[in-house]
Every structure is written in C-alpha cells, then in structure tokens.
Design a protein around this motif. Sequence first.
Motif, PDB file in Angstrom:
ATOM      1  N   ARG A  84      61.811 104.003  56.367  1.00 56.55           N
ATOM      2  CA  ARG A  84      61.977 103.626  54.961  1.00 56.55           C
ATOM      3  C   ARG A  84      61.733 104.825  54.052  1.00 56.55           C
ATOM      4  N   GLN A  85      60.714 105.611  54.362  1.00 49.48           N
ATOM      5  CA  GLN A  85      60.384 106.754  53.524  1.00 49.48           C
ATOM      6  C   GLN A  85      61.470 107.824  53.548  1.00 49.48           C
ATOM      7  N   TYR A  86      62.140 107.977  54.702  1.00 49.32           N
ATOM      8  CA  TYR A  86      63.177 109.000  54.821  1.00 49.32           C
ATOM      9  C   TYR A  86      64.580 108.458  54.546  1.00 49.32           C
ATOM     10  N   GLY A  87      64.654 107.166  54.179  1.00 52.02           N
ATOM     11  CA  GLY A  87      65.939 106.590  53.808  1.00 52.02           C
ATOM     12  C   GLY A  87      66.802 106.119  54.959  1.00 52.02           C
ATOM     13  N   MET A 245      61.484  88.482  58.194  1.00 49.21           N
ATOM     14  CA  MET A 245      60.842  89.332  57.189  1.00 49.21           C
ATOM     15  C   MET A 245      61.778  90.442  56.723  1.00 49.21           C
ATOM     16  N   PHE A 246      62.605  90.964  57.627  1.00 46.67           N
ATOM     17  CA  PHE A 246      63.588  91.968  57.224  1.00 46.67           C
ATOM     18  C   PHE A 246      64.593  91.370  56.242  1.00 46.67           C
ATOM     19  N   ASN A 247      64.978  90.116  56.466  1.00 46.22           N
ATOM     20  CA  ASN A 247      65.884  89.449  55.543  1.00 46.22           C
ATOM     21  C   ASN A 247      65.242  89.240  54.178  1.00 46.22           C
ATOM     22  N   VAL A 248      63.959  88.846  54.182  1.00 50.50           N
ATOM     23  CA  VAL A 248      63.242  88.602  52.934  1.00 50.50           C
ATOM     24  C   VAL A 248      63.115  89.882  52.120  1.00 50.50           C
ATOM     25  N   LYS A 249      62.873  91.001  52.807  1.00 48.39           N
ATOM     26  CA  LYS A 249      62.658  92.274  52.105  1.00 48.39           C
ATOM     27  C   LYS A 249      63.954  93.051  51.885  1.00 48.39           C
ATOM     28  N   GLU A 250      65.060  92.480  52.266  1.00 53.27           N
ATOM     29  CA  GLU A 250      66.324  93.216  52.213  1.00 53.27           C
ATOM     30  C   GLU A 250      66.630  93.737  50.807  1.00 53.27           C
ATOM     31  N   GLN A 251      66.457  92.905  49.808  1.00 53.22           N
ATOM     32  CA  GLN A 251      66.822  93.306  48.455  1.00 53.22           C
ATOM     33  C   GLN A 251      65.974  94.469  47.960  1.00 53.22           C
ATOM     34  N   SER A 252      64.706  94.493  48.317  1.00 57.91           N
ATOM     35  CA  SER A 252      63.835  95.567  47.847  1.00 57.91           C
ATOM     36  C   SER A 252      64.049  96.855  48.638  1.00 57.91           C
ATOM     37  N   LEU A 253      64.565  96.727  49.864  1.00 58.47           N
ATOM     38  CA  LEU A 253      64.773  97.912  50.686  1.00 58.47           C
ATOM     39  C   LEU A 253      66.124  98.574  50.405  1.00 58.47           C
TER      40      LEU A 253
END
Length: 254
Positions: A84-87, A245-253
């Motif tokens: 996440r930090q490196y994109g 959880m990946f689906n839930v956080k998808e928009q923020s990621l």
Amino acid sequence: MGEIEGIYTIWLREMKRFLRYRSRIVTSIVTPLLWLIIFGTGLGASIRFATVPGGYRAFIYPGIIGQTILFTSIFSGVSVIIDRQYGFLKEILVAPISRTSIVLGKAFGISTASMIQTTILLLLSFLVGIIMTPACFLVTLILSLIISMGFGGLGLMIAAFTDSMEGFNLIMSFIVLPIFLLSGALFPITGLPAWLKSAVYLNPLTYGVDAMRYTILRDSVFPLEVNVLVISAFAVMMVFLAAFMFNVKEQSLM
C-alpha cells in the motif's frame, strides 16, 4: 484461467520476496531451535515428563513448529501495508481478478514460506530424538499448509484495515503471544482450570498443535479428524473474511 493466473502471479511475488531476505529465513529457523534446545532442555531437566517418549523436548517439538507457522503466517500480513505504501496494492486492486483471488495468492505465498520452514524443522527432528517417517513428514506438511492459510488470512485481514506498520505490529503483539501460550504448545491442556481450558479450546492453534502432536508423537487430546476439521474451517473463514475486508477498504485504497 485469469483467476488462476492472478493467484499464481501474486504467489510468485510473495515467494520471491521471502527468498530475497535470507536473514529472515535463518532467523525463523534459529529462533525455534533455541526454544527447543534452551527452553526444552532447561525446563525438561527440572520436571519429570514421561507422557511421551523423548521427554519434554519431544513434547514441545510440534508446538515449536506451530509457533514458527504462527509467527511467519500472521506477521507476513505486513506485506499488504508495504504494498500500500509503495502503491503496488492499487495496481493489484485494478487487476481483473477477484479480491478472493488476491487474498488466496498472498495466503498461498505465506503458506509456502511456512512449509519451507516446517520442512527444515522436520529434517532436524533427530535433535529431539524423533524419527520422522515419510508419511509423518507429508501429513505434517499438509497440516502446516492448512494452519498457515488460516493465520495468514488473519494477518491479511488485520493488515487490510491497518494504515501503518507500527499499528499492525502493535495489534499483532497483543494477538500472537496469547494464541501461542494458550495453544498447548508448551504444556498439556488436560487438567487445566475450567476458565483456562475454555480459552485454550477456543484457540484454533490448539487444534493445529494437537494434530501435529498426533502425527509426530501419536499423542493427542482430540481425534485427528476433529483437529483437521477445526483448522480447515478456520482457514476457510479467515481467507473469506480477509477478502471481505479488502472489499470494504477498496474505496479508500483506490
């Protein structure tokens, strides 16, 4: 075919990352050996432990393998935070594969790393006076795969909603040690007080350690079928929860 190729690609990346850091491999092997030699010998010399051939060191041997699987699997979730930090995580999320395939690829990579470490520890079984048969070797590896899938999924699930490595490590510190200590890795779980026995029975690692103890030492509390059922159900549940959880956080990621 695209889903399988995506799982394989993510698995391959996780394996390259694992093999690149050789010091991590050495540390993950030396640490359990220190537990076996120092802790097993020191405590084994002060207590009489005759429930299994080989004494206390042989008794904790499956538990130390379980510890290695637990630590490797659950802390490997930090790879999500690094990506996440490196994109790189954004690139994975826009790929035409499901979130479940992403989690499966990472979980299989984590499990393969755990199996490599388990293989090395099994090859060193002679240090505690245990003769490892080919059947025992194979079954223990299969068990390590199932256990690591479960705890790898747990690590990925927590990493999915954790924004920093510091936060991830803090959460893991509060989770990993109780799971290990309450797994029966270092002491028999029979004859415990009712309140402590309840906590032990709710711990999925308890059933993983008990299954490996049966496979390696032919000594267990629960039937092997029960142990395999519990750790398999835990693995499936954690993988799908991590995908959720990946689906839930998808928009923020994104």
